[in-house]
Design a protein around this motif. Structure first.
Motif, PDB file in Angstrom:
ATOM      1  N   TYR A  55       0.853  -1.185   0.000  1.00 44.53           N
ATOM      2  CA  TYR A  55       0.000   0.000   0.000  1.00 44.53           C
ATOM      3  C   TYR A  55       0.889   1.234   0.000  1.00 44.53           C
ATOM      4  O   TYR A  55       2.065   1.162   0.362  1.00 44.53           O
ATOM      5  CB  TYR A  55      -0.871   0.048   1.260  1.00 44.53           C
ATOM      6  N   LYS A  56       0.291   2.367  -0.324  1.00 47.85           N
ATOM      7  CA  LYS A  56       1.022   3.624  -0.193  1.00 47.85           C
ATOM      8  C   LYS A  56       1.292   3.846   1.299  1.00 47.85           C
ATOM      9  O   LYS A  56       0.418   3.652   2.140  1.00 47.85           O
ATOM     10  CB  LYS A  56       0.199   4.789  -0.751  1.00 47.85           C
ATOM     11  N   ASN A  57       2.517   4.260   1.596  1.00 47.44           N
ATOM     12  CA  ASN A  57       2.904   4.440   2.995  1.00 47.44           C
ATOM     13  C   ASN A  57       2.053   5.479   3.709  1.00 47.44           C
ATOM     14  O   ASN A  57       1.753   5.327   4.889  1.00 47.44           O
ATOM     15  CB  ASN A  57       4.381   4.805   3.099  1.00 47.44           C
ATOM     16  N   THR A  58       1.675   6.551   2.994  1.00 46.95           N
ATOM     17  CA  THR A  58       0.854   7.579   3.647  1.00 46.95           C
ATOM     18  C   THR A  58      -0.473   6.986   4.117  1.00 46.95           C
ATOM     19  O   THR A  58      -0.929   7.284   5.212  1.00 46.95           O
ATOM     20  CB  THR A  58       0.572   8.760   2.698  1.00 46.95           C
ATOM     21  N   LEU A  59      -1.070   6.119   3.291  1.00 43.60           N
ATOM     22  CA  LEU A  59      -2.335   5.500   3.677  1.00 43.60           C
ATOM     23  C   LEU A  59      -2.129   4.511   4.817  1.00 43.60           C
ATOM     24  O   LEU A  59      -2.941   4.454   5.752  1.00 43.60           O
ATOM     25  CB  LEU A  59      -2.974   4.807   2.467  1.00 43.60           C
ATOM     26  N   SER A  60      -1.041   3.757   4.773  1.00 40.13           N
ATOM     27  CA  SER A  60      -0.730   2.807   5.848  1.00 40.13           C
ATOM     28  C   SER A  60      -0.450   3.533   7.155  1.00 40.13           C
ATOM     29  O   SER A  60      -0.882   3.105   8.222  1.00 40.13           O
ATOM     30  CB  SER A  60       0.478   1.953   5.471  1.00 40.13           C
ATOM     31  N   ARG A  61       0.270   4.657   7.062  1.00 40.96           N
ATOM     32  CA  ARG A  61       0.558   5.444   8.268  1.00 40.96           C
ATOM     33  C   ARG A  61      -0.723   6.001   8.872  1.00 40.96           C
ATOM     34  O   ARG A  61      -0.908   5.985  10.091  1.00 40.96           O
ATOM     35  CB  ARG A  61       1.518   6.592   7.941  1.00 40.96           C
ATOM     36  N   LEU A  62      -1.632   6.500   8.018  1.00 42.26           N
ATOM     37  CA  LEU A  62      -2.909   7.013   8.509  1.00 42.26           C
ATOM     38  C   LEU A  62      -3.700   5.923   9.222  1.00 42.26           C
ATOM     39  O   LEU A  62      -4.243   6.138  10.306  1.00 42.26           O
ATOM     40  CB  LEU A  62      -3.745   7.583   7.354  1.00 42.26           C
ATOM     41  N   ALA A  63      -3.765   4.737   8.623  1.00 39.95           N
ATOM     42  CA  ALA A  63      -4.496   3.619   9.223  1.00 39.95           C
ATOM     43  C   ALA A  63      -3.870   3.232  10.561  1.00 39.95           C
ATOM     44  O   ALA A  63      -4.584   3.051  11.560  1.00 39.95           O
ATOM     45  CB  ALA A  63      -4.501   2.428   8.276  1.00 39.95           C
ATOM     46  N   ALA A  64      -2.549   3.130  10.591  1.00 41.75           N
ATOM     47  CA  ALA A  64      -1.852   2.757  11.829  1.00 41.75           C
ATOM     48  C   ALA A  64      -2.068   3.815  12.907  1.00 41.75           C
ATOM     49  O   ALA A  64      -2.317   3.485  14.074  1.00 41.75           O
ATOM     50  CB  ALA A  64      -0.361   2.569  11.557  1.00 41.75           C
ATOM     51  N   LYS A  65      -2.012   5.080  12.507  1.00 45.59           N
ATOM     52  CA  LYS A  65      -2.197   6.169  13.466  1.00 45.59           C
ATOM     53  C   LYS A  65      -3.617   6.153  14.038  1.00 45.59           C
ATOM     54  O   LYS A  65      -3.807   6.337  15.238  1.00 45.59           O
ATOM     55  CB  LYS A  65      -1.903   7.506  12.788  1.00 45.59           C
ATOM     56  N   GLU A  66      -4.608   5.901  13.193  1.00 46.61           N
ATOM     57  CA  GLU A  66      -5.995   5.845  13.663  1.00 46.61           C
ATOM     58  C   GLU A  66      -6.209   4.689  14.638  1.00 46.61           C
ATOM     59  O   GLU A  66      -7.109   4.741  15.468  1.00 46.61           O
ATOM     60  CB  GLU A  66      -6.956   5.726  12.472  1.00 46.61           C
ATOM     61  N   LEU A  67      -5.380   3.648  14.538  1.00 46.85           N
ATOM     62  CA  LEU A  67      -5.481   2.509  15.452  1.00 46.85           C
ATOM     63  C   LEU A  67      -4.592   2.670  16.680  1.00 46.85           C
ATOM     64  O   LEU A  67      -4.509   1.778  17.517  1.00 46.85           O
ATOM     65  CB  LEU A  67      -5.128   1.215  14.713  1.00 46.85           C
ATOM     66  N   GLY A  68      -3.898   3.807  16.770  1.00 49.50           N
ATOM     67  CA  GLY A  68      -3.071   4.080  17.947  1.00 49.50           C
ATOM     68  C   GLY A  68      -1.629   3.634  17.823  1.00 49.50           C
ATOM     69  O   GLY A  68      -0.903   3.612  18.812  1.00 49.50           O
ATOM     70  N   PHE A  69      -1.187   3.265  16.633  1.00 54.13           N
ATOM     71  CA  PHE A  69       0.198   2.844  16.418  1.00 54.13           C
ATOM     72  C   PHE A  69       0.995   3.996  15.813  1.00 54.13           C
ATOM     73  O   PHE A  69       1.457   3.929  14.671  1.00 54.13           O
ATOM     74  CB  PHE A  69       0.255   1.617  15.506  1.00 54.13           C
ATOM     75  N   ASP A  70       1.166   5.045  16.589  1.00 54.16           N
ATOM     76  CA  ASP A  70       1.865   6.238  16.100  1.00 54.16           C
ATOM     77  C   ASP A  70       3.318   5.942  15.734  1.00 54.16           C
ATOM     78  O   ASP A  70       3.866   6.533  14.811  1.00 54.16           O
ATOM     79  CB  ASP A  70       1.811   7.351  17.149  1.00 54.16           C
ATOM     80  N   ASP A  71       3.951   5.021  16.466  1.00 53.95           N
ATOM     81  CA  ASP A  71       5.357   4.709  16.212  1.00 53.95           C
ATOM     82  C   ASP A  71       5.571   3.948  14.910  1.00 53.95           C
ATOM     83  O   ASP A  71       6.705   3.812  14.452  1.00 53.95           O
ATOM     84  CB  ASP A  71       5.944   3.902  17.375  1.00 53.95           C
ATOM     85  N   ALA A  72       4.514   3.431  14.318  1.00 54.38           N
ATOM     86  CA  ALA A  72       4.643   2.718  13.039  1.00 54.38           C
ATOM     87  C   ALA A  72       5.139   3.655  11.944  1.00 54.38           C
ATOM     88  O   ALA A  72       5.670   3.206  10.928  1.00 54.38           O
ATOM     89  CB  ALA A  72       3.313   2.084  12.641  1.00 54.38           C
ATOM     90  N   GLU A  73       5.004   4.943  12.174  1.00 51.54           N
ATOM     91  CA  GLU A  73       5.460   5.939  11.207  1.00 51.54           C
ATOM     92  C   GLU A  73       6.956   5.796  10.929  1.00 51.54           C
ATOM     93  O   GLU A  73       7.414   6.001   9.809  1.00 51.54           O
ATOM     94  CB  GLU A  73       5.151   7.342  11.744  1.00 51.54           C
ATOM     95  N   LYS A  74       7.713   5.387  11.952  1.00 51.85           N
ATOM     96  CA  LYS A  74       9.161   5.210  11.797  1.00 51.85           C
ATOM     97  C   LYS A  74       9.480   4.044  10.854  1.00 51.85           C
ATOM     98  O   LYS A  74      10.486   4.054  10.161  1.00 51.85           O
ATOM     99  CB  LYS A  74       9.802   4.925  13.163  1.00 51.85           C
ATOM    100  N   ILE A  75       8.602   3.047  10.851  1.00 51.87           N
ATOM    101  CA  ILE A  75       8.820   1.848  10.040  1.00 51.87           C
ATOM    102  C   ILE A  75       8.386   2.064   8.597  1.00 51.87           C
ATOM    103  O   ILE A  75       9.016   1.579   7.673  1.00 51.87           O
ATOM    104  CB  ILE A  75       8.041   0.651  10.640  1.00 51.87           C
ATOM    105  N   LEU A  76       7.296   2.798   8.424  1.00 55.32           N
ATOM    106  CA  LEU A  76       6.668   2.943   7.107  1.00 55.32           C
ATOM    107  C   LEU A  76       7.332   4.045   6.286  1.00 55.32           C
ATOM    108  O   LEU A  76       6.752   5.081   6.011  1.00 55.32           O
ATOM    109  CB  LEU A  76       5.170   3.193   7.270  1.00 55.32           C
ATOM    110  N   LYS A  77       8.572   3.792   5.880  1.00 53.59           N
ATOM    111  CA  LYS A  77       9.328   4.716   5.027  1.00 53.59           C
ATOM    112  C   LYS A  77       9.940   3.930   3.898  1.00 53.59           C
ATOM    113  O   LYS A  77      10.488   2.856   4.105  1.00 53.59           O
ATOM    114  CB  LYS A  77      10.418   5.411   5.844  1.00 53.59           C
ATOM    115  N   GLY A  78       9.828   4.450   2.699  1.00 50.90           N
ATOM    116  CA  GLY A  78      10.337   3.753   1.531  1.00 50.90           C
ATOM    117  C   GLY A  78       9.347   2.684   1.085  1.00 50.90           C
ATOM    118  O   GLY A  78       8.264   2.562   1.639  1.00 50.90           O
ATOM    119  N   PRO A  79       9.720   1.897   0.087  1.00 52.62           N
ATOM    120  CA  PRO A  79       8.800   0.860  -0.398  1.00 52.62           C
ATOM    121  C   PRO A  79       8.650  -0.257   0.640  1.00 52.62           C
ATOM    122  O   PRO A  79       9.602  -0.970   0.921  1.00 52.62           O
ATOM    123  CB  PRO A  79       9.458   0.332  -1.670  1.00 52.62           C
TER     124      PRO A  79
END
Length: 167
Positions: A55-79
Motif C-alpha cells: 500500500y502507499k505508505n501515507t495511507l498505511s501510516r494514517l491507518a496505523a495512526k488511527e489505530l493508535g500505532f503512532d510509532d509505526a510511522e518510523k517503520i513505514l518509510k520507503g517501499p
C-alpha cells in the motif's frame, strides 16, 4: 477530486480493517526482488494463510495512526510491503525471516503483534517460534507422556501379580 479523496479514505479503512483482524503484521522492504522471487514469496505466504500487500505508505501510516500505532510511522518509510497473519501471529514473521536469509534484498522492518509494536530484533525472535500446530502437538505429547507412563506401570504391576499367582 472528491472521488480521489473518497478512494483514499476507503483504502485507509481497508488497511485498518486488515490490521484489526490480524494477530501478526510484519513490515518489510521488498525492493530488489525479482518477479519470480516475489511470486515465490507470495505463494509461500498464501499457503500459510498470510495476506501480503503493498500500500502507499501515507495511507498505511494514517491507518496505523488511527489505530493508535503512532510509532509505526518510523517503520513505514520507503517501499514497504505488509504481511497480515490472521490465524497465526508467528507465520508472517517466520516465512519472511526465512525468505530473507536466502534473499538479502528482503529486509524486515518491524511489525505489530497482538496490538504491540515490535522492532526487527523482536520480529526475528518471533520468527523462531514454531507454528501453532507444532506447539499444540508438543503440549499434547507432554500431557500424554505421564499418563502413558502411569499406564505402563499399572500394566507391569498387573503382570507381576499374574506371575506371582501362577507360581
Amino acid at each position: 477530486m472528491s472521488k480521489s479523496i473518497d478512494e483514499k479514505k476507503a483504502k485507509v479503512e481497508e488497511i485498518k480493517e486488515k490490521m484489526q483482524k490480524s494477530q501478526g503484521i510484519i513490515f518489510s522492504k521488498y525492493q530488489g526482488l525479482t518477479v519470480e522471487e516475489d511470486t515465490e514469496l507470495r505463494k509461500n505466504l498464501r499457503e500459510a494463510g498470510v495476506e501480503y500487500k503493498v500500500y502507499k505508505n501515507t495511507l498505511s501510516r494514517l491507518a496505523a495512526k488511527e489505530l493508535g500505532f503512532d510509532d509505526a510511522e518510523k517503520i513505514l518509510k520507503g517501499p514497504i510491503s505488509i504481511a497480515f497473519g490472521y490465524d497465526d501471529p508467528t507465520a508472517p514473521a517466520r516465512i519472511l525471516n526465512n525468505y530473507a536469509k536466502d534473499h538479502k534484498v528482503l529486509e524486515l522492518q518491524g511489525g505489530i503483534v497482538d496490538g504491540e509494536l515490535f522492532d526487527v530484533d523482536r520480529i526475528k525472535q518471533l520468527a523462531t517460534i514454531p507454528p501453532k500446530e507444532v506447539l499444540i502437538g508438543k503440549l499434547l505429547g507432554s500431557l500424554q507422556a505421564p499418563v502413558s507412563n502411569f499406564v505402563y506401570v499399572l500394566d507391569a504391576i498387573s503382570r507381576k501379580k499374574e506371575e506371582s499367582q501362577e507360581a
